[in-house]
Design a protein around this motif. Structure first.
Motif, PDB file in Angstrom:
ATOM      1  N   SER A   1      -5.516  16.420   0.466  1.00  0.00           N
ATOM      2  CA  SER A   1      -5.278  18.012   1.120  1.00  0.00           C
ATOM      3  C   SER A   1      -4.500  18.065   1.801  1.00  0.00           C
ATOM      4  O   SER A   1      -4.823  20.015   2.310  1.00  0.00           O
ATOM      5  N   ARG A   2      -3.823  17.161   2.508  1.00  0.00           N
ATOM      6  CA  ARG A   2      -2.339  18.042   3.153  1.00  0.00           C
ATOM      7  C   ARG A   2      -3.242  18.592   4.765  1.00  0.00           C
ATOM      8  O   ARG A   2      -2.424  19.791   5.237  1.00  0.00           O
ATOM      9  N   PRO A   3      -4.345  17.866   5.751  1.00  0.00           N
ATOM     10  CA  PRO A   3      -4.326  18.711   6.822  1.00  0.00           C
ATOM     11  C   PRO A   3      -3.834  18.287   7.883  1.00  0.00           C
ATOM     12  O   PRO A   3      -4.076  19.112   9.243  1.00  0.00           O
ATOM     13  N   GLY A   4      -2.298  17.895   8.160  1.00  0.00           N
ATOM     14  CA  GLY A   4      -1.471  18.067   9.146  1.00  0.00           C
ATOM     15  C   GLY A   4      -1.271  16.238   9.676  1.00  0.00           C
ATOM     16  O   GLY A   4      -2.967  15.446   8.823  1.00  0.00           O
TER      17      GLY A   4
ATOM     18  N   TRP B   1       7.352   8.558  -3.216  1.00  0.00           N
ATOM     19  CA  TRP B   1       6.772   7.947  -1.567  1.00  0.00           C
ATOM     20  C   TRP B   1       6.155   6.867  -2.259  1.00  0.00           C
ATOM     21  O   TRP B   1       5.525   5.921  -0.887  1.00  0.00           O
ATOM     22  N   THR B   2       5.351   6.141  -3.258  1.00  0.00           N
ATOM     23  CA  THR B   2       5.229   4.552  -3.121  1.00  0.00           C
ATOM     24  C   THR B   2       6.315   4.021  -2.949  1.00  0.00           C
ATOM     25  O   THR B   2       6.186   2.792  -1.834  1.00  0.00           O
ATOM     26  N   PRO B   3       8.088   4.188  -3.008  1.00  0.00           N
ATOM     27  CA  PRO B   3       9.027   3.285  -2.238  1.00  0.00           C
ATOM     28  C   PRO B   3       8.928   3.099  -0.722  1.00  0.00           C
ATOM     29  O   PRO B   3       9.187   2.199  -0.273  1.00  0.00           O
ATOM     30  N   LYS B   4       9.425   4.541  -0.581  1.00  0.00           N
ATOM     31  CA  LYS B   4       9.034   4.444   1.233  1.00  0.00           C
ATOM     32  C   LYS B   4       7.550   4.298   1.646  1.00  0.00           C
ATOM     33  O   LYS B   4       7.670   3.283   2.542  1.00  0.00           O
ATOM     34  N   ILE B   5       6.777   4.058   1.160  1.00  0.00           N
ATOM     35  CA  ILE B   5       5.471   3.469   1.664  1.00  0.00           C
ATOM     36  C   ILE B   5       5.156   1.799   1.449  1.00  0.00           C
ATOM     37  O   ILE B   5       4.697   0.817   1.914  1.00  0.00           O
TER      38      ILE B   5
ATOM     39  N   ASP C   1       2.862  16.268  -2.497  1.00  0.00           N
ATOM     40  CA  ASP C   1       3.526  16.013  -1.724  1.00  0.00           C
ATOM     41  C   ASP C   1       2.707  15.073  -0.789  1.00  0.00           C
ATOM     42  O   ASP C   1       2.195  15.193   0.164  1.00  0.00           O
ATOM     43  N   ARG C   2       3.430  13.680  -0.258  1.00  0.00           N
ATOM     44  CA  ARG C   2       2.964  12.860   0.674  1.00  0.00           C
ATOM     45  C   ARG C   2       2.960  12.777   1.962  1.00  0.00           C
ATOM     46  O   ARG C   2       3.445  11.673   1.980  1.00  0.00           O
ATOM     47  N   SER C   3       4.609  13.268   2.557  1.00  0.00           N
ATOM     48  CA  SER C   3       5.282  13.294   3.779  1.00  0.00           C
ATOM     49  C   SER C   3       3.933  13.012   4.903  1.00  0.00           C
ATOM     50  O   SER C   3       4.030  12.104   5.730  1.00  0.00           O
ATOM     51  N   GLN C   4       3.005  13.841   4.816  1.00  0.00           N
ATOM     52  CA  GLN C   4       2.295  13.710   5.667  1.00  0.00           C
ATOM     53  C   GLN C   4       0.865  12.874   6.248  1.00  0.00           C
ATOM     54  O   GLN C   4       1.452  12.280   7.199  1.00  0.00           O
ATOM     55  N   THR C   5       1.436  12.159   4.759  1.00  0.00           N
ATOM     56  CA  THR C   5       0.527  10.974   5.285  1.00  0.00           C
ATOM     57  C   THR C   5       1.129   9.374   5.830  1.00  0.00           C
ATOM     58  O   THR C   5       1.406   8.836   6.260  1.00  0.00           O
TER      59      THR C   5
ATOM     60  N   CYS D   1      -6.266   6.172   1.585  1.00  0.00           N
ATOM     61  CA  CYS D   1      -4.344   6.809   1.573  1.00  0.00           C
ATOM     62  C   CYS D   1      -4.277   7.145   0.368  1.00  0.00           C
ATOM     63  O   CYS D   1      -4.786   6.406  -0.830  1.00  0.00           O
ATOM     64  N   HIS D   2      -3.290   8.090  -0.170  1.00  0.00           N
ATOM     65  CA  HIS D   2      -3.073   8.853  -1.062  1.00  0.00           C
ATOM     66  C   HIS D   2      -1.110   8.695  -1.019  1.00  0.00           C
ATOM     67  O   HIS D   2      -0.245   8.539  -0.566  1.00  0.00           O
ATOM     68  N   ASP D   3      -0.880   7.793  -2.363  1.00  0.00           N
ATOM     69  CA  ASP D   3       0.976   8.026  -2.959  1.00  0.00           C
ATOM     70  C   ASP D   3       1.182   8.501  -3.922  1.00  0.00           C
ATOM     71  O   ASP D   3       2.320   8.985  -4.155  1.00  0.00           O
ATOM     72  N   GLY D   4       0.503   9.710  -4.248  1.00  0.00           N
ATOM     73  CA  GLY D   4       1.093   9.795  -5.455  1.00  0.00           C
ATOM     74  C   GLY D   4      -0.508  11.322  -5.285  1.00  0.00           C
ATOM     75  O   GLY D   4      -0.858  11.705  -4.682  1.00  0.00           O
ATOM     76  N   GLY D   5       0.101  12.336  -6.657  1.00  0.00           N
ATOM     77  CA  GLY D   5      -0.736  13.137  -5.820  1.00  0.00           C
ATOM     78  C   GLY D   5       0.201  14.604  -5.863  1.00  0.00           C
ATOM     79  O   GLY D   5      -1.134  15.891  -5.288  1.00  0.00           O
TER      80      GLY D   5
END
Length: 271
Positions: A215-218, A100-104, A243-247, A237-241
């Motif tokens: 919390s991945r609320p959508g 997720w970090t490289p994507k962001i 699945d950060r696909s929603q972020t 926002c978050h890039d770790g911890g």
């Protein structure tokens, strides 16, 4: 509120490396460069060996009664020119993450947006290449502890010291950048922790817009909360911890939308 997250438990004892003094920081707006990469942060040197000394210790940071929540708070603590009235700052916690970090980073590069990456020390461990990529792209890093303790404010001063110093050492060893800002996991603060941040010569940093993306609320919920941002706020926002696909999906909408609204993303960077 406390953000429960999956934590990496690998440990490696590192020596003390100081932070850049908050009192000498200068932060300001980040104009959009013509080139793809930013120039707000230097390209890091090769990681120092275990025998290489860290930078000289910086002047002390005063003990604050509360952390920095807004850009106005930041400017009160860190001398410098006022931020433009249309400014917001983007901060990204819990990485680096190999996916997720490289994507962001690519998303930020596409829109010429600077960000502050609040890194966990034991997440940098094993993902050094990604951490260096953050700094090479011109972004800044903050200390987010070594192991992300959920109840940071309840730790003894000795444990606080170890959490901050181990993270500081790993981040500096890896990227060549010594964080001047510290963010407590979950925004969990106490007078003792604020004193510990000052002792470590770091300014305590919180946020003023929390989409609870951890919390991945959508995607819709994250997008809506971030689009409610107002000038002068610090966005979380978050890039770790996990699945950060929603972020990531939300930021793809939010960043261009806020820029179209006339908002300017600014960097909290030392000079």
């Amino acid at each position: 509120m406390i953000n429960p997250r999956t934590e990496v438990t690998r440990r490696r004892l590192l020596r003390t490396a100081p932070a850049v003094a908050g009192a000498l920081l200068l932060a300001g707006s980040a104009p959009e460069p013509r080139h793809a990469r930013f120039t707000t942060a230097p390209r890091p040197p090769a990681p120092r060996s275990s025998g290489t000394p860290a930078p000289a210790r910086a002047p002390a940071v005063p003990v604050l009664k509360r952390p920095v929540f807004t850009l106005r708070d930041y400017r009160r603590v860190v001398p410098g020119p006022a931020f433009p009235g249309d400014s917001v700052a983007l901060t990204i916690d819990d990485g680096p993450h190999p996916l997720w970090t490289p994507k962001i980073l690519r998303l930020l590069q596409r829109h010429h947006v600077p960000a502050l990456f609040c890194m966990i020390g034991n997440q940098v461990l094993g993902h050094e290449t990604v951490a260096r990529e953050v700094v090479r792209d011109g972004h800044l890093v903050a200390n987010h502890t070594w192991s992300h303790p959920i109840r940071m404010s309840r730790l003894s001063s000795a444990k606080v010291h170890r959490e901050l110093d181990r993270a500081q050492n790993k981040i500096y060893d890896t990227t060549g950048q010594a964080p001047a800002l510290f963010r407590s996991p979950g925004g969990d603060w106490s007078p003792g922790l604020l004193a510990g941040a000052a002792k470590a010569r770091m300014v305590p940093l919180d946020w003023s817009d929390d989409p609870r993306d951890w919390s991945r609320p959508g995607v819709g919920a994250i997008t809506q909360r971030l689009l409610a941002a107002r000038p002068g706020q610090i966005l979380l926002c978050h890039d770790g911890g996990g699945d950060r696909s929603q972020t990531y999906a939300a930021l793809r909408t939010v960043i261009p939308a806020l820029k179209a609204r006339g908002y300017r993303f600014v960097a909290l960077h030392p000079k």
